[in-house]
Design a protein around this motif. Structure first.
Motif, PDB file in Angstrom:
ATOM      1  N   VAL A  23      -0.252  29.147  -4.778  1.00  0.00           N
ATOM      2  CA  VAL A  23       0.357  28.241  -3.805  1.00  0.00           C
ATOM      3  C   VAL A  23       1.389  27.387  -4.515  1.00  0.00           C
ATOM      4  O   VAL A  23       1.098  26.783  -5.549  1.00  0.00           O
ATOM      5  CB  VAL A  23      -0.699  27.322  -3.149  1.00  0.00           C
ATOM      6  CG1 VAL A  23      -0.031  26.315  -2.211  1.00  0.00           C
ATOM      7  CG2 VAL A  23      -1.718  28.155  -2.390  1.00  0.00           C
ATOM      8  N   SER A  24       2.615  27.368  -3.983  1.00  0.00           N
ATOM      9  CA  SER A  24       3.600  26.440  -4.522  1.00  0.00           C
ATOM     10  C   SER A  24       3.819  25.352  -3.486  1.00  0.00           C
ATOM     11  O   SER A  24       3.759  25.612  -2.279  1.00  0.00           O
ATOM     12  CB  SER A  24       4.913  27.156  -4.838  1.00  0.00           C
ATOM     13  OG  SER A  24       5.513  27.589  -3.639  1.00  0.00           O
ATOM     14  N   SER A  25       4.034  24.143  -3.946  1.00  0.00           N
ATOM     15  CA  SER A  25       4.245  23.045  -3.009  1.00  0.00           C
ATOM     16  C   SER A  25       5.393  22.178  -3.497  1.00  0.00           C
ATOM     17  O   SER A  25       5.625  22.055  -4.704  1.00  0.00           O
ATOM     18  CB  SER A  25       2.975  22.203  -2.875  1.00  0.00           C
ATOM     19  OG  SER A  25       2.737  21.502  -4.068  1.00  0.00           O
ATOM     20  N   ALA A  26       6.106  21.611  -2.548  1.00  0.00           N
ATOM     21  CA  ALA A  26       7.227  20.723  -2.866  1.00  0.00           C
ATOM     22  C   ALA A  26       7.546  19.915  -1.624  1.00  0.00           C
ATOM     23  O   ALA A  26       7.191  20.318  -0.516  1.00  0.00           O
ATOM     24  CB  ALA A  26       8.457  21.530  -3.288  1.00  0.00           C
ATOM     25  N   GLU A  27       8.213  18.774  -1.812  1.00  0.00           N
ATOM     26  CA  GLU A  27       8.592  18.008  -0.621  1.00  0.00           C
ATOM     27  C   GLU A  27       9.555  18.813   0.231  1.00  0.00           C
ATOM     28  O   GLU A  27       9.519  18.763   1.448  1.00  0.00           O
ATOM     29  CB  GLU A  27       9.215  16.673  -1.040  1.00  0.00           C
ATOM     30  CG  GLU A  27       8.140  15.646  -1.349  1.00  0.00           C
ATOM     31  CD  GLU A  27       8.695  14.361  -1.900  1.00  0.00           C
ATOM     32  OE1 GLU A  27       9.853  14.021  -1.575  1.00  0.00           O
ATOM     33  OE2 GLU A  27       7.949  13.711  -2.657  1.00  0.00           O
ATOM     34  N   LEU A  52       0.896  19.685   3.709  1.00  0.00           N
ATOM     35  CA  LEU A  52      -0.287  18.923   3.315  1.00  0.00           C
ATOM     36  C   LEU A  52       0.147  17.739   2.459  1.00  0.00           C
ATOM     37  O   LEU A  52       0.873  17.905   1.494  1.00  0.00           O
ATOM     38  CB  LEU A  52      -1.239  19.833   2.536  1.00  0.00           C
ATOM     39  CG  LEU A  52      -2.567  19.249   2.087  1.00  0.00           C
ATOM     40  CD1 LEU A  52      -3.449  18.917   3.285  1.00  0.00           C
ATOM     41  CD2 LEU A  52      -3.302  20.227   1.173  1.00  0.00           C
ATOM     42  N   ARG A  53      -0.318  16.541   2.798  1.00  0.00           N
ATOM     43  CA  ARG A  53       0.001  15.315   2.054  1.00  0.00           C
ATOM     44  C   ARG A  53       1.500  15.203   1.789  1.00  0.00           C
ATOM     45  O   ARG A  53       1.930  14.888   0.675  1.00  0.00           O
ATOM     46  CB  ARG A  53      -0.747  15.265   0.722  1.00  0.00           C
ATOM     47  CG  ARG A  53      -2.246  15.204   0.907  1.00  0.00           C
ATOM     48  CD  ARG A  53      -2.984  14.952  -0.392  1.00  0.00           C
ATOM     49  NE  ARG A  53      -4.407  15.032  -0.141  1.00  0.00           N
ATOM     50  CZ  ARG A  53      -5.114  16.157  -0.220  1.00  0.00           C
ATOM     51  NH1 ARG A  53      -4.522  17.286  -0.562  1.00  0.00           N
ATOM     52  NH2 ARG A  53      -6.401  16.152   0.043  1.00  0.00           N
ATOM     53  N   GLY A  54       2.286  15.477   2.797  1.00  0.00           N
ATOM     54  CA  GLY A  54       3.726  15.306   2.667  1.00  0.00           C
ATOM     55  C   GLY A  54       4.428  16.400   1.892  1.00  0.00           C
ATOM     56  O   GLY A  54       5.613  16.287   1.613  1.00  0.00           O
ATOM     57  N   ARG A  55       3.705  17.464   1.547  1.00  0.00           N
ATOM     58  CA  ARG A  55       4.356  18.529   0.788  1.00  0.00           C
ATOM     59  C   ARG A  55       4.321  19.845   1.566  1.00  0.00           C
ATOM     60  O   ARG A  55       3.280  20.233   2.081  1.00  0.00           O
ATOM     61  CB  ARG A  55       3.680  18.709  -0.565  1.00  0.00           C
ATOM     62  CG  ARG A  55       3.917  17.508  -1.498  1.00  0.00           C
ATOM     63  CD  ARG A  55       3.108  17.627  -2.750  1.00  0.00           C
ATOM     64  NE  ARG A  55       3.655  18.608  -3.694  1.00  0.00           N
ATOM     65  CZ  ARG A  55       4.592  18.350  -4.582  1.00  0.00           C
ATOM     66  NH1 ARG A  55       5.125  17.147  -4.650  1.00  0.00           N
ATOM     67  NH2 ARG A  55       5.017  19.282  -5.410  1.00  0.00           N
ATOM     68  N   ALA A  56       5.478  20.495   1.617  1.00  0.00           N
ATOM     69  CA  ALA A  56       5.549  21.826   2.209  1.00  0.00           C
ATOM     70  C   ALA A  56       4.896  22.798   1.239  1.00  0.00           C
ATOM     71  O   ALA A  56       4.920  22.586   0.026  1.00  0.00           O
ATOM     72  CB  ALA A  56       7.006  22.215   2.438  1.00  0.00           C
ATOM     73  N   ARG A  70      10.428  20.986 -13.016  1.00  0.00           N
ATOM     74  CA  ARG A  70      11.565  20.083 -13.230  1.00  0.00           C
ATOM     75  C   ARG A  70      12.275  19.779 -11.917  1.00  0.00           C
ATOM     76  O   ARG A  70      12.865  18.731 -11.751  1.00  0.00           O
ATOM     77  CB  ARG A  70      12.535  20.690 -14.246  1.00  0.00           C
ATOM     78  CG  ARG A  70      12.078  20.495 -15.705  1.00  0.00           C
ATOM     79  CD  ARG A  70      13.185  20.842 -16.695  1.00  0.00           C
ATOM     80  NE  ARG A  70      13.530  22.269 -16.683  1.00  0.00           N
ATOM     81  CZ  ARG A  70      12.862  23.202 -17.372  1.00  0.00           C
ATOM     82  NH1 ARG A  70      11.827  22.861 -18.112  1.00  0.00           N
ATOM     83  NH2 ARG A  70      13.232  24.470 -17.313  1.00  0.00           N
ATOM     84  N   ARG A  71      12.195  20.693 -10.964  1.00  0.00           N
ATOM     85  CA  ARG A  71      12.856  20.452  -9.666  1.00  0.00           C
ATOM     86  C   ARG A  71      11.900  19.817  -8.657  1.00  0.00           C
ATOM     87  O   ARG A  71      12.266  19.573  -7.521  1.00  0.00           O
ATOM     88  CB  ARG A  71      13.387  21.777  -9.117  1.00  0.00           C
ATOM     89  CG  ARG A  71      14.456  22.397 -10.018  1.00  0.00           C
ATOM     90  CD  ARG A  71      14.817  23.805  -9.557  1.00  0.00           C
ATOM     91  NE  ARG A  71      15.391  23.822  -8.210  1.00  0.00           N
ATOM     92  CZ  ARG A  71      15.445  24.914  -7.437  1.00  0.00           C
ATOM     93  NH1 ARG A  71      14.942  26.066  -7.892  1.00  0.00           N
ATOM     94  NH2 ARG A  71      15.967  24.857  -6.234  1.00  0.00           N
ATOM     95  N   GLY A  72      10.644  19.621  -9.051  1.00  0.00           N
ATOM     96  CA  GLY A  72       9.711  18.923  -8.160  1.00  0.00           C
ATOM     97  C   GLY A  72       8.725  19.828  -7.438  1.00  0.00           C
ATOM     98  O   GLY A  72       8.094  19.409  -6.472  1.00  0.00           O
ATOM     99  N   ALA A  73       8.589  21.089  -7.870  1.00  0.00           N
ATOM    100  CA  ALA A  73       7.622  21.976  -7.229  1.00  0.00           C
ATOM    101  C   ALA A  73       6.404  22.163  -8.132  1.00  0.00           C
ATOM    102  O   ALA A  73       6.535  22.214  -9.354  1.00  0.00           O
ATOM    103  CB  ALA A  73       8.262  23.337  -6.938  1.00  0.00           C
ATOM    104  N   ALA A  74       5.240  22.231  -7.542  1.00  0.00           N
ATOM    105  CA  ALA A  74       4.016  22.450  -8.316  1.00  0.00           C
ATOM    106  C   ALA A  74       3.424  23.795  -7.926  1.00  0.00           C
ATOM    107  O   ALA A  74       3.556  24.228  -6.779  1.00  0.00           O
ATOM    108  CB  ALA A  74       3.013  21.338  -8.042  1.00  0.00           C
ATOM    109  N   VAL A  75       2.799  24.461  -8.890  1.00  0.00           N
ATOM    110  CA  VAL A  75       2.206  25.770  -8.621  1.00  0.00           C
ATOM    111  C   VAL A  75       0.722  25.710  -8.968  1.00  0.00           C
ATOM    112  O   VAL A  75       0.351  25.188 -10.010  1.00  0.00           O
ATOM    113  CB  VAL A  75       2.871  26.867  -9.478  1.00  0.00           C
ATOM    114  CG1 VAL A  75       2.219  28.221  -9.225  1.00  0.00           C
ATOM    115  CG2 VAL A  75       4.363  26.919  -9.195  1.00  0.00           C
ATOM    116  N   SER A  76      -0.142  26.216  -8.086  1.00  0.00           N
ATOM    117  CA  SER A  76      -1.554  26.331  -8.461  1.00  0.00           C
ATOM    118  C   SER A  76      -2.031  27.760  -8.213  1.00  0.00           C
ATOM    119  O   SER A  76      -1.537  28.452  -7.323  1.00  0.00           O
ATOM    120  CB  SER A  76      -2.408  25.332  -7.676  1.00  0.00           C
ATOM    121  OG  SER A  76      -2.535  25.762  -6.344  1.00  0.00           O
TER     122      SER A  76
END
Ligand code: ADP
Ligand code: ZN
Ligand code: ZN
Length: 716
Positions: free
Chosen positions: A633-637, A669-673, A704-710
């Motif tokens: 799952v990747s998430s970012a604003e 979820l929690r403000g993140r797409a 670095r661009r603000g995306a997180a991966v889990s």
């Protein structure tokens, strides 16, 4: 000597081991916890290897600052390495799950001021010529009776004066903080003679203890609630202890199932240590130390107890193995059942899973042992399906009648509705607007108690709206019923006099309060327990004669391949906990889908039929256990960034021998797409490795661009 140290950092960026020079004679082993200079700061680290030489210039190597606490054994260091690979995580994160509770925050053994009688004090007690006032005489008497006692439990200043006269000795000592024992239900130190079935199930476990076979897939003990599984675990633990080995027993949630813990404590006494979340960090630390030192050799606890610092483990038991709480939701997203299998193999331990509703994957992989009837030989309750189509009340007339009968007869019922709150969602009758969470794309749930609406994902709360903000209409509709509303309806319908109504869900209270609610229900001669799925877990109320499942197909409406399994387990588990009372027994299943497969099988108590049907379905669709799933799952604003990140990982997976589905959008979820990939692989190991590499290549740039991966291997 050189110590190769894994620094305990949270970031994925720090990779690899760092060398430190040990001072001559410094007592350090693989698994020792050190404080080491790390860059310009200092960091905690775990010794992963000892070596004679370093490849670095010896002049540039520094020494560790300190050895801290007890560290962990070499077996756990190796297990952490395995976990990091198995769950696409890092050894550092895995090791942090294994250290002594509070080790990183410096929770040490607690020193307490302890007082005890001197020989003079003892003599003075029997000598009326020694001048003592009543208070002082009482203090000396208490010490004579209790032996060494923590001063503050009596009267520290009074004891200090007696110390001044040489009648009492006081000093600071380590006092283990032992959690208070909850004595629940009757349990005895002596084992009852086993039934023939129990003996038949226990024999292969005892025989396996002597074999130390790392390749054995383990045993699955299948039997309904009350069939005597716990007694078989107790027998197996006894055999492991007799062989000089140790044992781990995992249970879903101790605060909700205190009687299981108490049975182990009553049988084995002080060699049992407990590790669970309702204990303070200090208590957990000291229980953990009792295991590490060898004073305790049996650990009972929830999923994290799979890391108990025990040597030569002979047995690992996982009770209620179908429970989703064995899966950890933080990184590493480990599954305690899979970790238990790996740890058992490394120790040559016997692995035992138990359940009334085992997972199809366990049935396929393990050697099955059965307990086919309840110890008291009572039959399972009849299960009746109540069709709720075209009905507009949350309770079916048949359910109302059964409850009214039960109230008159003075019996007990459990009502299960897997939805907390008052109503599911609110909508405007004029324009159709639905009240959504501002941070997540989900409807807000009305909680009448407190008069607020809340998001069950991020915790956002708002006042209950009086009018629609879009069209100003004051007509707001409330849809569906949650546990709060059912509790209210029951009070209206049944009154509360001599028929108390208890509610148990994540809103109703804290963990210890929930345990008390369960105890009150257990102690009450009659009444109703209403709640979410936690009412069907672990605990055992022998006198419940009516079970009701409301909206049984609700779990089926989730787009998840385990939905059927969950629905079947929920009904069957409730049935297993019903019907051992004097009033006969019945289970009512209210549903909009009376023909649904899991409901049909549950009505006939046909667990084997359900499992073989479910295995056939999963094989046809290539679902576990016939393939492994990995969820990324990747998430970012920013929605586009979340999707691009997932797409980039997909591209990196082009050559992997597995189906890669997605990117598919998930709800915000929690403000993140969010955007999701699902990898379906028959070759598990290569797929996990490929996902690990792909994420390593994409994640740093994305971060670095603000995306997180889990990454979630074997998602629930
Ligand atoms: P399960 O773990 O399958 O729910 P338990 O081991 O808790 O079953 O057994 C159910 C009840 O029967 C418990 O009260 C237990 O003390 C009792 N029991 C179990 N085995 C025996 C036995 N061999 N003789 C007498 N009572 C037993
Ligand atoms: Zn409106
Ligand atoms: Zn929310």
């Amino acid at each position: 000597m050189i110590a190769r140290v894994q620094p305990l950092t949270r970031t994925r960026a720090v990779r690899g081991l760092f060398d430190y020079r040990l001072a001559p004679g410094q007592q350090v082993q693989v698994g020792s916890l050190l404080r080491v200079p790390f860059g310009s700061r200092s960091s905690l680290g775990v010794v992963v290897e000892l070596a004679e030489h370093s490849e670095l210039d010896p002049e540039r190597l520094v020494e560790p600052e300190a050895v801290i606490g007890a560290g962990v054994g070499a077996d756990l260091v190796a297990l952490a390495d395995w976990m990091a690979r198995e769950y696409c995580s890092t050894p550092s994160r895995a090791l942090q799950l294994m250290l002594a509770p509070g080790a990183s925050t410096g929770t040490g053994a607690k020193l307490a001021l302890v007082a005890e009688l001197t020989p003079e004090g003892r003599a003075a007690l029997g000598d009326p010529r020694v001048r003592l006032n009543d208070r002082q005489r009482a203090l000396l008497g208490a010490l004579a009776e209790r032996g060494p006692t923590v001063a503050s439990e009596l009267d520290t200043s009074g004891l200090r004066r007696l110390e001044g006269r040489g009648l009492v000795a006081m000093d600071r000592r380590a006092r283990p903080r032992r959690p208070a024992r909850l004595q629940v239900g009757s349990a005895s130190a002596a084992a009852p003679p086993l039934t023939a079935q129990q003996a038949q199930a226990l024999a292969p476990l005892v025989a396996a203890l002597g074999r130390r076979d790392p390749d054995h897939p383990g045993y699955l003990l299948q039997g309904v609630t009350g069939s005597g599984k716990t007694e078989v675990y107790l027998g197996a633990v006894d055999a492991a202890l007799a062989a000089g080995r140790s044992a781990i027993v995992l249970v879903p949630e101790i605060a909700l199932t205190p009687q299981t813990l108490w049975r182990f404590e009553a049988r084995f006494g002080d060699v049992v240590a407990v590790l669970h979340s309702a204990l303070s960090t200090g208590e957990r630390h000291d229980e953990w130390m009792r295991l590490r030192s060898g004073e305790a050799r049996v650990c009972v606890g929830p999923r994290s107890a799979v890391f108990a610092p025990l040597p030569d483990i002979g047995l690992i038991v996982i009770d209620e193995e179908h429970e989703s709480s064995y899966k950890h939701e933080g990184d590493p997203r480990y599954d305690a059942r899979t970790v238990a299998r790996e740890r058992a193999a490394r120790h040559g331990a016997v692995l035992v899973f138990g359940s009334a509703t085992p997972r199809p994957e366990s049935v396929l992989a393990m050697t099955r042992l059965r307990l086919s009837e309840r110890v008291d030989r009572r039959p399972l309750p009849g299960v009746e399906v109540l069709d709720m189509r075209d009905r507009h009340q949350p309770l079916h007339p048949e359910t109302r009648m059964a409850l009214a009968d039960l109230r008159r007869a003075g019996g007990k019922a459990i009502l299960l509705l897997n939805r907390r709150g008052w109503s599911n969602f609110l909508s405007c009758r004029a324009c159709g607007r639905v009240w959504l969470c501002p941070n997540c794309d989900v409807a807000l749930v009305l909680h009448r108690h407190g008069q607020f609406i809340a998001c069950h994902h991020c915790g956002h709360r708002a006042r209950v709206p009086q009018r629609c903000s879009a069209c100003q209409s004051v007509s707001v509709a409330r849809h569906g019923a949650g546990t709060e509303r059912i509790e209210h309806e029951l009070r209206e319908a049944l009154g509360e006099e001599r028929f108390p109504i208890f509610r148990l869900d994540a809103d109703s209270s804290t963990l210890p309060q929930r345990a008390r609610t369960l105890q009150s229900f257990q102690a009450a001669p009659a009444g109703v327990l209403v709640g979410t799925q936690m009412v069907a877990k672990g605990h055992d109320f022998p006198d419940v004669s009516l079970g009701v499942v409301l909206d049984a197909d609700q779990t089926l409406r989730f787009p998840d391949f385990r939905a059927e399994e969950r629905t079947f387990a929920l009904i069957t588990q409730l049935a297993g906990r019903t019907g051992r009372g004097a009033l006969g027994s019945r289970v009512l299943v209210q549903t909009l889908a009376p023909e649904a497969r899991p409901i049909r099988f549950a009505v006939h108590h046909d667990t084997d039929g359900f499992i073989s049907d479910e295995l056939a379905r999963r094989e046809a669709l290539s679902y576990p256990p016939y393939a492994s799933l990995i969820r990324i799952v990747s998430s970012a604003e920013d929605e586009a960034l979340a999707r691009e990140t997932a797409a980039a990982i997909h591209a990196e997976l082009a050559s992997v021998d597995a189906a890669v589905l997605g990117p598919a959008p998930l709800f915000r979820l929690r403000g993140r797409a969010r955007s999701q990939l699902v990898v379906k692989a028959t070759a598990r190991r290569p797929a996990i490795d490929a996902v690990g590499r792909a994420v390593d290549r994409v994640a740093p740039g994305a971060a670095r661009r603000g995306a997180a991966v889990s990454v979630d291997v074997d998602p629930q």
